[in-house]
Write a protein that holds these residues in place. Structure first.
Motif, PDB file in Angstrom:
ATOM      1  N   GLY A 543     -92.177-134.607 -17.780  1.00  0.00           N
ATOM      2  CA  GLY A 543     -90.925-134.125 -18.359  1.00  0.00           C
ATOM      3  C   GLY A 543     -91.031-132.670 -18.760  1.00  0.00           C
ATOM      4  O   GLY A 543     -90.169-131.842 -18.459  1.00  0.00           O
ATOM      5  N   LEU A 544     -92.144-132.323 -19.433  1.00  0.00           N
ATOM      6  CA  LEU A 544     -92.335-130.923 -19.838  1.00  0.00           C
ATOM      7  C   LEU A 544     -92.613-130.036 -18.621  1.00  0.00           C
ATOM      8  O   LEU A 544     -92.153-128.890 -18.561  1.00  0.00           O
ATOM      9  N   LEU A 545     -93.343-130.576 -17.658  1.00  0.00           N
ATOM     10  CA  LEU A 545     -93.612-129.835 -16.421  1.00  0.00           C
ATOM     11  C   LEU A 545     -92.300-129.389 -15.760  1.00  0.00           C
ATOM     12  O   LEU A 545     -92.103-128.207 -15.464  1.00  0.00           O
ATOM     13  N   TRP A 546     -91.379-130.333 -15.533  1.00  0.00           N
ATOM     14  CA  TRP A 546     -90.128-129.989 -14.852  1.00  0.00           C
ATOM     15  C   TRP A 546     -89.181-129.229 -15.766  1.00  0.00           C
ATOM     16  O   TRP A 546     -88.342-128.452 -15.287  1.00  0.00           O
ATOM     17  N   SER A 547     -89.302-129.413 -17.064  1.00  0.00           N
ATOM     18  CA  SER A 547     -88.521-128.592 -17.996  1.00  0.00           C
ATOM     19  C   SER A 547     -88.929-127.125 -17.861  1.00  0.00           C
ATOM     20  O   SER A 547     -88.084-126.229 -17.811  1.00  0.00           O
ATOM     21  N   ASN A 548     -90.247-126.878 -17.778  1.00  0.00           N
ATOM     22  CA  ASN A 548     -90.742-125.508 -17.582  1.00  0.00           C
ATOM     23  C   ASN A 548     -90.284-124.952 -16.242  1.00  0.00           C
ATOM     24  O   ASN A 548     -89.922-123.780 -16.119  1.00  0.00           O
ATOM     25  N   TRP A 549     -90.290-125.804 -15.222  1.00  0.00           N
ATOM     26  CA  TRP A 549     -89.810-125.414 -13.887  1.00  0.00           C
ATOM     27  C   TRP A 549     -88.332-125.024 -13.954  1.00  0.00           C
ATOM     28  O   TRP A 549     -87.914-124.009 -13.387  1.00  0.00           O
ATOM     29  N   CYS A 550     -87.545-125.830 -14.662  1.00  0.00           N
ATOM     30  CA  CYS A 550     -86.108-125.538 -14.802  1.00  0.00           C
ATOM     31  C   CYS A 550     -85.878-124.224 -15.546  1.00  0.00           C
ATOM     32  O   CYS A 550     -84.938-123.483 -15.229  1.00  0.00           O
ATOM     33  N   GLU A 551     -86.736-123.935 -16.536  1.00  0.00           N
ATOM     34  CA  GLU A 551     -86.581-122.675 -17.270  1.00  0.00           C
ATOM     35  C   GLU A 551     -86.839-121.474 -16.356  1.00  0.00           C
ATOM     36  O   GLU A 551     -86.167-120.450 -16.455  1.00  0.00           O
ATOM     37  N   TYR A 552     -87.808-121.597 -15.467  1.00  0.00           N
ATOM     38  CA  TYR A 552     -88.072-120.529 -14.503  1.00  0.00           C
ATOM     39  C   TYR A 552     -86.867-120.347 -13.579  1.00  0.00           C
ATOM     40  O   TYR A 552     -86.383-119.227 -13.368  1.00  0.00           O
ATOM     41  N   LYS A 553     -86.366-121.464 -13.035  1.00  0.00           N
ATOM     42  CA  LYS A 553     -85.228-121.383 -12.118  1.00  0.00           C
ATOM     43  C   LYS A 553     -83.982-120.863 -12.843  1.00  0.00           C
ATOM     44  O   LYS A 553     -83.155-120.170 -12.258  1.00  0.00           O
ATOM     45  N   ASN A 555     -83.931-118.633 -15.141  1.00  0.00           N
ATOM     46  CA  ASN A 555     -84.046-117.180 -15.200  1.00  0.00           C
ATOM     47  C   ASN A 555     -83.679-116.523 -13.878  1.00  0.00           C
ATOM     48  O   ASN A 555     -83.387-115.322 -13.828  1.00  0.00           O
ATOM     49  N   LEU A 556     -83.663-117.317 -12.800  1.00  0.00           N
ATOM     50  CA  LEU A 556     -83.257-116.809 -11.488  1.00  0.00           C
ATOM     51  C   LEU A 556     -81.767-117.018 -11.254  1.00  0.00           C
ATOM     52  O   LEU A 556     -81.250-116.681 -10.194  1.00  0.00           O
ATOM     53  N   GLY A 557     -81.080-117.604 -12.232  1.00  0.00           N
ATOM     54  CA  GLY A 557     -79.643-117.841 -12.095  1.00  0.00           C
ATOM     55  C   GLY A 557     -79.287-119.209 -11.553  1.00  0.00           C
ATOM     56  O   GLY A 557     -78.137-119.468 -11.211  1.00  0.00           O
ATOM     57  N   VAL A 558     -80.283-120.120 -11.470  1.00  0.00           N
ATOM     58  CA  VAL A 558     -80.031-121.472 -10.970  1.00  0.00           C
ATOM     59  C   VAL A 558     -80.046-122.434 -12.152  1.00  0.00           C
ATOM     60  O   VAL A 558     -81.049-122.558 -12.849  1.00  0.00           O
ATOM     61  N   GLU A 559     -78.940-123.121 -12.364  1.00  0.00           N
ATOM     62  CA  GLU A 559     -78.790-123.982 -13.543  1.00  0.00           C
ATOM     63  C   GLU A 559     -78.717-125.442 -13.111  1.00  0.00           C
ATOM     64  O   GLU A 559     -78.072-125.773 -12.117  1.00  0.00           O
ATOM     65  N   PHE A 560     -79.387-126.350 -13.867  1.00  0.00           N
ATOM     66  CA  PHE A 560     -79.425-127.759 -13.503  1.00  0.00           C
ATOM     67  C   PHE A 560     -78.765-128.684 -14.528  1.00  0.00           C
ATOM     68  O   PHE A 560     -78.928-129.891 -14.463  1.00  0.00           O
ATOM     69  N   GLY A 561     -78.046-128.124 -15.473  1.00  0.00           N
ATOM     70  CA  GLY A 561     -77.248-128.929 -16.381  1.00  0.00           C
ATOM     71  C   GLY A 561     -78.043-129.966 -17.147  1.00  0.00           C
ATOM     72  O   GLY A 561     -79.089-129.673 -17.736  1.00  0.00           O
ATOM     73  N   GLU A 562     -77.577-131.225 -17.105  1.00  0.00           N
ATOM     74  CA  GLU A 562     -78.174-132.301 -17.897  1.00  0.00           C
ATOM     75  C   GLU A 562     -79.619-132.559 -17.504  1.00  0.00           C
ATOM     76  O   GLU A 562     -80.450-132.904 -18.351  1.00  0.00           O
ATOM     77  N   TYR A 563     -79.945-132.386 -16.231  1.00  0.00           N
ATOM     78  CA  TYR A 563     -81.301-132.694 -15.755  1.00  0.00           C
ATOM     79  C   TYR A 563     -82.358-131.956 -16.573  1.00  0.00           C
ATOM     80  O   TYR A 563     -83.342-132.553 -17.024  1.00  0.00           O
ATOM     81  N   SER A 564     -82.176-130.647 -16.781  1.00  0.00           N
ATOM     82  CA  SER A 564     -83.188-129.869 -17.500  1.00  0.00           C
ATOM     83  C   SER A 564     -83.302-130.318 -18.953  1.00  0.00           C
ATOM     84  O   SER A 564     -84.407-130.415 -19.502  1.00  0.00           O
ATOM     85  N   LEU A 565     -82.182-130.610 -19.582  1.00  0.00           N
ATOM     86  CA  LEU A 565     -82.200-131.056 -20.979  1.00  0.00           C
ATOM     87  C   LEU A 565     -82.910-132.403 -21.109  1.00  0.00           C
ATOM     88  O   LEU A 565     -83.712-132.621 -22.018  1.00  0.00           O
ATOM     89  N   ARG A 566     -82.624-133.296 -20.164  1.00  0.00           N
ATOM     90  CA  ARG A 566     -83.226-134.630 -20.225  1.00  0.00           C
ATOM     91  C   ARG A 566     -84.735-134.583 -19.982  1.00  0.00           C
ATOM     92  O   ARG A 566     -85.496-135.371 -20.551  1.00  0.00           O
ATOM     93  N   GLN A 567     -85.204-133.658 -19.154  1.00  0.00           N
ATOM     94  CA  GLN A 567     -86.648-133.547 -18.919  1.00  0.00           C
ATOM     95  C   GLN A 567     -87.368-133.160 -20.210  1.00  0.00           C
ATOM     96  O   GLN A 567     -88.440-133.687 -20.521  1.00  0.00           O
ATOM     97  N   TYR A 568     -86.782-132.242 -20.932  1.00  0.00           N
ATOM     98  CA  TYR A 568     -87.391-131.835 -22.202  1.00  0.00           C
ATOM     99  C   TYR A 568     -87.397-132.995 -23.192  1.00  0.00           C
ATOM    100  O   TYR A 568     -88.354-133.191 -23.954  1.00  0.00           O
ATOM    101  N   ARG A 569     -86.327-133.795 -23.171  1.00  0.00           N
ATOM    102  CA  ARG A 569     -86.274-134.957 -24.063  1.00  0.00           C
ATOM    103  C   ARG A 569     -87.361-135.968 -23.698  1.00  0.00           C
ATOM    104  O   ARG A 569     -87.947-136.606 -24.570  1.00  0.00           O
ATOM    105  N   TYR A 570     -87.648-136.139 -22.404  1.00  0.00           N
ATOM    106  CA  TYR A 570     -88.722-137.057 -22.011  1.00  0.00           C
ATOM    107  C   TYR A 570     -90.051-136.623 -22.631  1.00  0.00           C
ATOM    108  O   TYR A 570     -90.849-137.445 -23.079  1.00  0.00           O
TER     109      TYR A 570
END
Length: 589
Positions: A543-553, A555-570
């Motif tokens: 969960g934290l791994l993909w949350s960090n991945w989502c944070e990188y993306k 910063n590139l202007g790519v947003e994943f909405g609920e998915y990124s928030l839920r990964q951090y919650r995991y």
């Protein structure tokens, strides 16, 4: 004035009056309409008895004359694959002339020099237009997550007496004029199943049922002040509702079942919207941009000519890549083109090694071409395939049986997927930018504290998919038998295979009850408490791994909405669950 009288007054103003028959030909209206309109224009004081425009008419023309233009050029142009990976759609060339430059030149021909271009994707490519043509660039930072309704919001104070123009339009004749008397929206006489409006007898644009076909929507629009004010207000209202994040700006033109502006109908051959590679090839078969790198790869890999590559269709944009479907020599293929920042995330040589290990095992999709340098990949299209439905337990059980069988092969490669190492690596890609989560450091420390338990209970490392999520399980039928193929092996490497179970859970956004049911589907013989807790640890870590991945993306202007928030919650929730389970075990002992 109605549209007919406006058209006739404009014709008189621009061409002078000769006789009613010529006026009918020039205005496009019947002789009866011309005669009636002339009488009414005289009564209203717009023309005199000699059928010449009065001062009142001249003033009307001055008030409603075009003053500025807005060109919308922020989007990805996703349907333009594969060209859209190399150049923004506004800079596509027809007869060696960029589309957006042709539009600007046509605007200059009618003395419109105040031009705003809303940019986003590859915005730097448009910078030269500032010096070349004196335009103003307006940056839409949300181009990746929101549609052009939000582009128009950025320039809503400039809508009065303005043309609004999509950047991917090619007009044979200049569609702009020095004078306009009313607001309009351009459609063609071509019937298009994707259009939701048609022109009625009153030249109104009325809505039609979905997929029933309407007039093809060209997208060029002109707004006089009173309509511009209405549209600006409507845009503000729509943008406050996230439901309209993906909406086109034309939503602001509707009032119930029709647009508030008049239809401007053109012949389909006079104005072309270039949405796809094949449309560009049709209008300019010699365009140098047709020789895009991806097309050349296909020609070489499949020993084909460019004209044999047809039916190019964009597939849904993935989290990592852009892919498109095409037909070559009567057979369907999918080509993958790596997305933004992928070169930082994926080792393509390692991916190629994984496919070599899987060769002839009938586990993955059939590879026609893969380049270990740039990640370009061509696979045969699996006709009739469907993805796993994570809410369908029968699907899930079949997928877990297939996954277990793959793990039991104990395939080997020479590289490992290090969860904690990758977690740290993604964090370095933030380049000093702090996490968007206030308690990130605490969450990270908690997750890292699970590492000793994982190491103590990790099983034998084998080739593990890592990205074993429902969308990557394809159900296919061949010779009357159902099979399952696993696709997208970009992250695969040596690891504890139970990581794949955790990955399936977090991508499916499972709650704990669903997680436990998935574990039961994988371990049909039963799962020990230690292994189950280890999988909980993996859920927290991944969960934290993909949350960090989502944070990188992000910063590139790519947003994943609920998915990124839920990964951090995991990461947070399953750290807590592990602590509770360990405490329970300690009490039982």
């Amino acid at each position: 004035m109605n549209t007919q009288k406006n058209d006739i007054l404009k014709t008189i103003f621009l061409n002078s009056f000769t006789n009613q028959r010529i006026l009918a030909e020039e205005s496009g209206h019947s002789l009866g309409v011309v005669n009636r309109s002339i009488r009414e224009l005289m009564q209203d004081g717009y023309i005199d008895k000699s059928i010449r425009p009065t001062n009142k008419a001249v003033e009307e023309f001055k008030q409603k004359a075009p003053k500025r233009a807005i060109i919308l050029a922020a989007g990805f142009g996703m349907r333009m694959v594969p060209i859209n990976t190399e150049i923004p759609k506004g800079l596509l060339e027809v007869n060696r002339e960029p589309l957006i430059e042709r539009i600007i030149k046509q605007l200059h021909e009618v003395a419109i020099k105040e031009i705003y271009i809303v940019v986003g994707f590859m915005k730097e490519k448009y910078e030269y237009l500032i010096d070349e043509y004196g335009v103003e660039l307006v940056v839409n930072a949300d181009y990746a997550s929101k549609n052009n309704l939000h582009s128009v919001k950025l320039i809503k104070e400039h809508l009065e007496n303005a043309y609004i123009i999509p950047c991917d339009i090619w007009c044979d004749q200049n569609p702009f004029h020095r004078y306009e008397l009313y607001s309009w929206y351009m459609v063609s006489d071509l019937i298009d199943n994707e259009s939701n409006v048609r022109v009625n007898r009153k030249m109104e644009l009325v809505t039609v049922p979905e997929s029933s076909g309407g007039n093809a929507m060209i997208g060029i629009c002109y707004l006089v002040k009173e309509d511009a004010d209405v549209v600006a207000k409507r845009i503000d209202e729509l943008c406050e509702n996230h439901w309209y994040d993906g909406a086109f700006w034309e939503e602001a033109l509707y009032n119930n079942d029709r647009m508030i502006v008049t239809a401007y109908v053109v012949h389909s051959s006079d104005v072309v919207e270039i949405n796809t590679y094949e449309q560009l090839r049709e209008i300019d078969s010699h365009s140098s941009q047709l020789k895009t790198d991806a097309i050349q790869v296909i020609c070489t890999a499949l020993e084909a000519k460019e004209e044999e590559i047809t039916d190019i269709t964009v597939l849904k944009k993935g989290m990592t890549n852009r892919s498109f479907l095409f037909t070559c020599k009567g057979k369907k293929y999918i080509m993958r083109i790596p997305g933004e920042g992928t070169d930082q995330l994926i080792n393509r040589r390692q991916e190629a090694a994984v496919y070599q290990a899987l060769d002839r095992k009938h586990i993955c999709d059939d590879i026609a071409y893969i380049n270990p340098e740039n990640g370009y990949k061509i696979t045969e299209f699996l006709e009739g395939a469907r993805v796993c439905d994570p809410s369908n337990y029968e699907d899930v059980k079949k997928c877990m049986k297939r996954l277990r069988a793959f793990h039991d092969l104990k395939l080997k490669v020479n590289h490992e997927f290090d969860i904690f190492g990758q977690m740290e690596f993604y964090e370095t890609l933030w380049e000093g930018t702090p996490s968007v989560y206030k308690d990130y450091e605490k969450t990270k420390a908690n997750v890292l504290s699970l590492k000793p338990y994982i190491n103590a209970h990790a099983g034998e490392k084998v080739l593990t998919h890592i990205d074993a999520v429902p969308d990557n399980f394809l159900f296919v039928e061949k010779d009357g038998k159902e099979g399952i193929r696993l696709i997208d092996w970009e992250y695969a490497g040596m690891q504890d295979p139970h990581v794949d179970v955790a990955m399936f859970c977090i991508y499916s956004l499972y709650n704990k009850r669903q997680v436990d049911r998935l574990i039961a589907a994988y371990f049909t013989e039963g799962c020990s408490d230690e292994t189950r807790i280890k999988i909980y640890c993996y859920i927290a870590a991944c969960g934290l791994l993909w949350s960090n991945w989502c944070e990188y993306k992000r910063n590139l202007g790519v947003e994943f909405g609920e998915y990124s928030l839920r990964q951090y919650r995991y990461a947070k929730d399953y750290y807590r669950i592990v602590q509770e389970e360990l405490k329970k075990q300690g009490e039982e002992k």
